[in-house]
Structure formats: structure tokens, C-alpha cells
Design a protein around this motif. Structure first.
Motif, short mmCIF file in Angstrom:
data_model
loop_
_atom_site.label_atom_id
_atom_site.label_comp_id
_atom_site.label_asym_id
_atom_site.label_seq_id
_atom_site.Cartn_x
_atom_site.Cartn_y
_atom_site.Cartn_z
N THR A 75 0.83 -1.21 0.00
CA THR A 75 0.00 0.00 0.00
C THR A 75 0.86 1.25 0.00
OG1 THR A 75 -1.76 -1.19 1.15
CG2 THR A 75 -1.84 1.21 1.23
N ASN A 76 1.91 1.25 0.78
CA ASN A 76 2.82 2.41 0.79
C ASN A 76 3.50 2.58 -0.56
OD1 ASN A 76 2.36 3.42 3.39
ND2 ASN A 76 3.75 1.92 4.28
N ARG A 77 3.80 1.49 -1.21
CA ARG A 77 4.42 1.57 -2.54
C ARG A 77 3.44 2.19 -3.54
NH1 ARG A 77 8.19 -3.20 -4.94
NH2 ARG A 77 8.64 -2.31 -6.98
N VAL A 78 2.19 1.77 -3.51
CA VAL A 78 1.19 2.35 -4.41
C VAL A 78 0.99 3.84 -4.09
CG1 VAL A 78 -1.23 2.30 -5.15
CG2 VAL A 78 0.03 0.16 -4.88
N ALA A 79 0.97 4.19 -2.81
CA ALA A 79 0.84 5.61 -2.44
C ALA A 79 1.99 6.42 -3.04
CB ALA A 79 0.79 5.76 -0.92
N GLY A 80 3.19 5.90 -2.94
CA GLY A 80 4.34 6.57 -3.55
C GLY A 80 4.21 6.67 -5.06
N ASN A 81 3.65 5.62 -5.67
CA ASN A 81 3.48 5.64 -7.12
C ASN A 81 2.38 6.61 -7.55
OD1 ASN A 81 5.60 4.05 -7.70
ND2 ASN A 81 4.44 2.19 -7.99
N LEU A 82 1.39 6.83 -6.70
CA LEU A 82 0.40 7.87 -7.00
C LEU A 82 1.05 9.25 -6.96
CD1 LEU A 82 -2.67 6.40 -5.13
CD2 LEU A 82 -2.48 6.78 -7.60
N ASP A 83 1.97 9.44 -6.02
CA ASP A 83 2.74 10.70 -6.01
C ASP A 83 3.55 10.84 -7.30
OD1 ASP A 83 1.87 11.58 -3.48
OD2 ASP A 83 3.53 10.57 -2.45
N TYR A 84 4.20 9.76 -7.71
CA TYR A 84 4.96 9.79 -8.97
C TYR A 84 4.03 10.06 -10.16
CZ TYR A 84 9.31 7.96 -6.94
OH TYR A 84 10.47 7.79 -6.22
N ALA A 85 2.84 9.46 -10.15
CA ALA A 85 1.89 9.67 -11.25
C ALA A 85 1.53 11.14 -11.37
CB ALA A 85 0.63 8.83 -11.04
N ALA A 86 1.32 11.81 -10.23
CA ALA A 86 1.01 13.24 -10.26
C ALA A 86 2.19 14.03 -10.82
CB ALA A 86 0.64 13.72 -8.86
N GLN A 87 3.38 13.60 -10.51
CA GLN A 87 4.59 14.28 -10.98
C GLN A 87 4.84 14.01 -12.48
OE1 GLN A 87 8.02 13.32 -8.54
NE2 GLN A 87 9.37 13.41 -10.32
N ASP A 88 4.55 12.80 -12.94
CA ASP A 88 4.92 12.38 -14.28
C ASP A 88 3.91 12.74 -15.35
OD1 ASP A 88 7.16 11.23 -13.12
OD2 ASP A 88 6.31 9.20 -13.13
N ASN A 89 2.69 13.07 -14.97
CA ASN A 89 1.70 13.35 -16.01
C ASN A 89 1.91 14.72 -16.54
OD1 ASN A 89 0.35 15.18 -14.38
ND2 ASN A 89 -1.04 13.63 -13.59
#
Length: 158
Positions: free
Chosen positions: A144-158
Motif C-alpha cells: 500500500t505504501n508503494r502504491v501511495a508513492g506511485n500515485l505521487d509519482y503519477a502526479a509528478q509524471d503526467n
């Protein structure tokens, strides 16, 4: 702009080096590469560059011309669940048959969707997958923490 080199460095922030956790279904693992998936690789001796070459060939390139933000998300998930699982969950997120094989129909459906919608739907699929696993009690918090971090990355990468 997201590149494979950036994606690889991010991944290693999650994966690290050698481990042989008896609770991990992948078994012996180094740099996130598991003996179960690569039985002919000397996992303990696998170098960072060796792992990077495997990831580029087997995890990054199969998505072809997909947006790099999507490629990163699938790449990161595929290291945990296997590439076919990562592709199936992406296909489910974009509304095509989830057969685990990336082809022109999947690529066309992805290209028609808004990037943010894909990133959010994919991570929702990822969370649903994790919660269905028997190892959830052991690894659920980390996933879950990994997915949370990836959602942060998604916001950064889009």
C-alpha cells in the motif's frame, strides 16, 4: 520527462539488493529479479547492470510507445506481480480484454484515454489485486505504501 533510467532508479528505491525471504513467493531475489521468474540466472551474483538489462528488455520495452508515466507504473507493478499480471491490470484499467498480451488493440485503447484516468484506474486495479492475495497480512502495508508513492509519482509524471 520520465525515462527508463529514472524508472530504474525509482524501482531500486523499492527493491534494493539480495534477499531470500521464505515468506516472499518470489523466493531468492536480487534487485527485484526473482529466481522463480529467472531460474537460469545466478540471482546472488546478479549485478545492478545485469538487472537493468533484464528490466529494459522484459519489462519496459513490451509497452512500446506508451506514455512513460504508464510504462513506469506497469514496470513497477510487474516487478511485484509479474509482467502478465501488470499488463492484465493495465488492460482492465483501459477496458480491453485482459489477456496479459500487449498488442495493437490495447495500445489503441490506451492512446484514446486521458493519462490521469489511466494512472488512477491502474493503481486502483493494483490495490484490488494486492488485497486479494493470501500474503496481504505479511506484505500489505508495504504494498500500500508503494502504491501511495506511485500515485505521487503519477502526479509528478503526467
Amino acid at each position: 520527462m520520465m525515462t527508463f533510467d529514472i524508472a530504474f532508479d525509482r524501482l531500486l528505491g523499492h527493491e534494493g539488493g539480495y534477499s531470500n525471504d521464505p515468506n516472499d513467493p518470489g523466493g531468492e531475489t536480487n534487485w527485484g529479479i526473482s529466481k522463480r521468474s529467472y531460474p537460469n540466472v545466478d540471482i546472488k551474483a546478479l549485478t545492478r547492470d545485469g538487472a537493468k538489462a533484464i528490466y529494459l528488455r522484459d519489462f519496459w520495452q513490451p509497452l512500446g510507445e506508451a506514455h512513460p508515466a504508464v510504462k513506469y507504473q506497469v514496470f513497477d507493478f510487474a516487478v511485484n506481480g509479474g509482467l502478465p499480471t501488470g499488463l492484465r491490470k493495465l488492460q482492465a484499467a483501459i477496458g480491453v480484454a485482459d489477456d496479459g498480451h500487449w498488442g495493437p488493440l490495447s495500445a489503441a485503447a490506451l492512446a484514446k484515454m486521458e493519462l490521469n484516468d489511466v494512472l488512477l484506474r491502474f493503481n486502483a486495479q493494483r490495490l484490488r489485486y494486492y488485497t486479494s492475495l493470501g500474503k496481504w497480512p505479511n506484505f500489505g502495508k508495504g504494498w500500500t505504501n508503494r502504491v501511495a508513492g506511485n500515485l505521487d509519482y503519477a502526479a509528478q509524471d503526467n
